[in-house]
Design an enzyme around this catalytic site. Sequence first.
Site, short mmCIF file in Angstrom:
data_model
loop_
_atom_site.label_atom_id
_atom_site.label_comp_id
_atom_site.label_asym_id
_atom_site.label_seq_id
_atom_site.Cartn_x
_atom_site.Cartn_y
_atom_site.Cartn_z
N ASN A 10 0.85 -1.19 0.00
CA ASN A 10 0.00 0.00 0.00
C ASN A 10 0.89 1.24 0.00
OD1 ASN A 10 -1.55 2.26 1.01
ND2 ASN A 10 -3.15 0.81 1.56
N HIS A 13 0.87 6.24 2.02
CA HIS A 13 1.58 7.20 2.86
C HIS A 13 2.78 7.84 2.19
CE1 HIS A 13 -1.25 6.74 5.98
NE2 HIS A 13 -1.06 5.43 6.04
N HIS A 46 -5.67 3.56 -1.59
CA HIS A 46 -7.00 3.92 -1.08
C HIS A 46 -7.32 5.36 -1.49
CE1 HIS A 46 -9.80 4.17 2.72
NE2 HIS A 46 -10.41 4.50 1.60
N ARG A 48 -9.44 8.01 -0.87
CA ARG A 48 -10.43 8.44 0.12
C ARG A 48 -11.31 9.56 -0.42
NH1 ARG A 48 -10.30 7.49 5.63
NH2 ARG A 48 -8.81 5.91 6.31
N ARG A 52 -7.11 12.72 1.09
CA ARG A 52 -6.05 13.12 2.02
C ARG A 52 -4.67 12.60 1.61
NH1 ARG A 52 -7.55 9.89 7.51
NH2 ARG A 52 -9.56 10.91 7.08
N HIS A 53 -4.63 11.54 0.82
CA HIS A 53 -3.32 11.06 0.34
C HIS A 53 -3.39 10.74 -1.15
CE1 HIS A 53 -5.33 7.35 1.61
NE2 HIS A 53 -5.08 7.56 2.87
N GLU A 73 -8.66 0.44 -2.98
CA GLU A 73 -9.51 0.47 -1.79
C GLU A 73 -10.49 1.62 -1.93
OE1 GLU A 73 -6.77 -1.59 1.68
OE2 GLU A 73 -7.04 0.60 1.69
N THR A 103 -6.95 6.33 10.37
CA THR A 103 -6.81 5.21 9.46
C THR A 103 -8.05 4.34 9.60
OG1 THR A 103 -5.37 3.37 8.80
CG2 THR A 103 -5.59 3.77 11.15
N THR A 104 -8.22 3.38 8.74
CA THR A 104 -9.40 2.53 8.79
C THR A 104 -9.46 1.83 10.15
OG1 THR A 104 -9.23 2.18 6.42
CG2 THR A 104 -10.63 0.66 7.64
N GLU A 154 -10.86 -9.60 2.77
CA GLU A 154 -9.62 -9.23 3.45
C GLU A 154 -9.94 -9.09 4.93
OE1 GLU A 154 -6.13 -5.80 3.61
OE2 GLU A 154 -7.18 -6.19 1.73
N HIS A 197 -3.67 -4.83 7.91
CA HIS A 197 -3.84 -3.68 8.78
C HIS A 197 -2.96 -3.85 10.02
CE1 HIS A 197 -5.81 0.19 9.35
NE2 HIS A 197 -5.72 -0.05 10.64
N GLY A 198 -2.01 -2.94 10.16
CA GLY A 198 -1.14 -2.93 11.33
C GLY A 198 -0.04 -3.97 11.32
N GLY A 219 1.12 -1.47 4.31
CA GLY A 219 1.53 -0.15 3.85
C GLY A 219 2.34 0.65 4.85
N HIS A 220 1.70 1.06 5.95
CA HIS A 220 2.31 2.01 6.87
C HIS A 220 3.66 1.55 7.38
CE1 HIS A 220 2.83 4.20 10.73
NE2 HIS A 220 2.32 5.20 10.04
#
Length: 247
Positions: A10, A13, A46, A48, A52-53, A73, A103-104, A154, A197-198, A219-220
């Site tokens: 992802n 960011h 994603h 949004r 925002r990104h 996404e 974040t989600t 997912e 996620h995470g 991603g992050h």
Amino acid sequence: MSVRLRLGVNIDHVATVRNARGTDYPDPVAAALLAASAGADGITAHLREDRRHIRDDDIARLRAELPVPLNLEMAATDEMLAIALRHRPHAACIVPEKREERTTEGGIDAAGQFARLAPMCAALAQAGIRVSLFIEPSAEQIDAAIRLAAPVVELHTGRYAELDGPDQAGAREVELRRLADAAALAAKNGIEVHAGHGLTTGNVAPIAAIPQVRELNIGHALIADALFVGLAEAVRAMRAAMDAARG
């Protein structure tokens, strides 16, 4: 022999950093191409509602330039459906979205939003876009995915990732079992299982070891690691951690 686990990177960011200064760099498309060359099996972005990104032109460029599949996404809105149908990414993962969230924060309620999601899933599928639902690891949500004829789910691993303290080992094992049971149930019903996620190189192994999981979207943590070792090395390190757990 276990099935090779795919890695989706992802690149949201990278765009977050770009947008913080209103410049045209760092370029998320360049990051996506670098990630692909380093071993990413796909790219996730994603778009949004508040942009925002990732921005609309990023999606257009990704669709045109990527040598690997693009996973878009998207929120369950008419605007995002129209964008997906226009660009026709390989896959569209429907996620919950709140403007005030960092974040989600969890999976989409596919059971509670069935009437809203059904025509959207059908329209995406008719356009040849692989539908994925970002859901909590529960039998209720998997049942909804089955009824929506979603080929992919997912599983949200955020709660698992947050339970990282020494005093949370028991709760973490419970959440890991919940994820494993959900993955088994989905796969038993012909649904391909992804997760994300995470996830970091430090916590990915137990998730990567779940045999029914076919893809992780991360991603992050990769972008954070890239600040110190570069994106290509961050992708290679994650790939190695996933492969070690799978093997």
